[in-house]
Scaffold this motif. Structure first.
Motif: not given
Ligand SMILES: Nc1ncnc2c1ncn2[C@@H]1O[C@H](COP(=O)(O)OP(=O)(O)OP(=O)(O)O)[C@@H](O)[C@H]1O
Length: 311
Positions: A10-22
């Motif tokens: 299982l992999v879950k990424l969330y967007p980081k605010r004001n950034s392209k990173e996750k």
């Protein structure tokens, strides 16, 4: 033994605010929960436990990997998979606040096709010490009572698999102790329970198997008794007689934390294997550090947990 829950890569990424990173919330986590066991998912704040549990409940769509419940894929056979589980989620979000406790129990049991008769519902509430609140609206209950109401709803659904995310959060000491017996009796009835908690007493009392998560990864997944045995076999308390010179040498040897009382130093060590004890004794002797006594240390779950999740 039948696998009731399968979490596969299982992999879950969330967007980081004001950034392209996750944010990597869950990082290739895999584990299985077997029929009739109490499986504890542990980890420090932010380790990824809730995200994993929400993926199992179908509330979150993972970026990759799969979850199956009794063999049904949560993504591809959603209703079949989800009808097998009931959950107590963080913040009691699975309750209707403008309905009474009893109405919530009836409603959620009904969704799973179960008709809940009143006497059984009251029995459940009685076991949780919530019988006199049966007709009270959920929003007017205290936080601990809301938590119990969420547990009551879960029990009313009478599914084979229960997911409990921090079920003892907000419960007073008596209720938390009672909750242990409730979990044990559910296990006796053959229920399968996945439990996420920070309550190490609860883990020690009820868990059969334990997975520890850290930074999204499962760092260990073992039978509770095996973890205790391994750690007990490797945890020692050494009492050493040390002058200032010997204390300096201890530091040079890589030891940096101990209790001391004058010349007496109490050193706690966790060895990677029992054999390492002899090497340690040799090292201390060859450095002229006098050993007064060696004791096997009692381990508890806090120590085990910390050793797997230390930075
Ligand atoms: N909706 C979201 N948006 C962005 N980031 C999130 C979201 N939900 C969780 N995260 C992040 O994902 C990571 C894992 O969070 P999660 O809630 O799964 O951890 P946890 O192990 O349940 O923690 P805790 O013990 O504090 O409840 C954390 O870094 C968290 O900040």
């Amino acid at each position: 033994m039948m696998r009731m829950i399968e979490v596969m890569d299982l992999v879950k990424l969330y967007p980081k605010r004001n950034s392209k990173e996750k944010i990597v919330a869950v990082d290739h986590a895999s584990f299985n929960v077997k029929n009739g066991e109490i499986f504890a998912l542990l980890g420090p704040n932010g380790a990824g436990k809730t995200t994993t549990i929400k993926s199992i409940c179908g509330l979150i769509i993972p970026d990759s990997g799969e979850v199956r419940i009794k063999g049904f894929s949560v993504l591809k056979e959603r209703s079949k998979a989800l009808s097998q589980i009931s959950a107590v989620l963080e913040g009691n979000r699975n309750l209707y606040w403008r309905m009474s406790v009893l109405e919530n129990m009836r409603y959620f049991a009904g969704i799973r096709g179960k008709k809940l008769n009143k006497s059984h519902a009251l029995e459940i509430l009685e076991s949780l010490g919530l019988k006199d609140k049966a007709n009270q609206l959920v929003h007017s209950l205290s936080r601990g009572m809301q938590q119990k109401a969420a547990i009551a709803v879960c029990l009313a659904c009478d599914t084979d698999v229960l997911l409990l995310d921090e079920p003892t959060l907000g419960l007073d000491v008596h209720s938390a102790v009672e909750f242990r017996s409730i979990l044990k009796s559910l296990k006796e009835k053959g229920k399968t329970i996945l439990l996420s908690t920070h309550d190490m007493n609860l883990v020690e009392a009820v868990a059969d198997r334990i997975a520890i998560m850290n930074k999204g990864r499962i760092v260990v997944c073992e039978k509770k008794q095996r973890l205790i045995d391994v750690f007990t076999a490797r945890a020692y308390k050494l009492r050493l007689v040390c002058d200032e010179e010997s204390k300096k040498r201890l530091k040079e040897l890589g030891f940096n934390g101990w209790n001391e009382d004058g010349n007496l130093v109490e050193l706690q060590v966790n060895l990677t294997s029992s054999q390492k004890l002899y090497e340690l004794i040799d090292t201390l002797r060859s450095n002229n550090i006098e050993i007064e006594s060696i004791e096997k240390e009692m381990v508890n779950f806090e120590k085990i947990f910390i050793s797997y999740t230390r930075e």
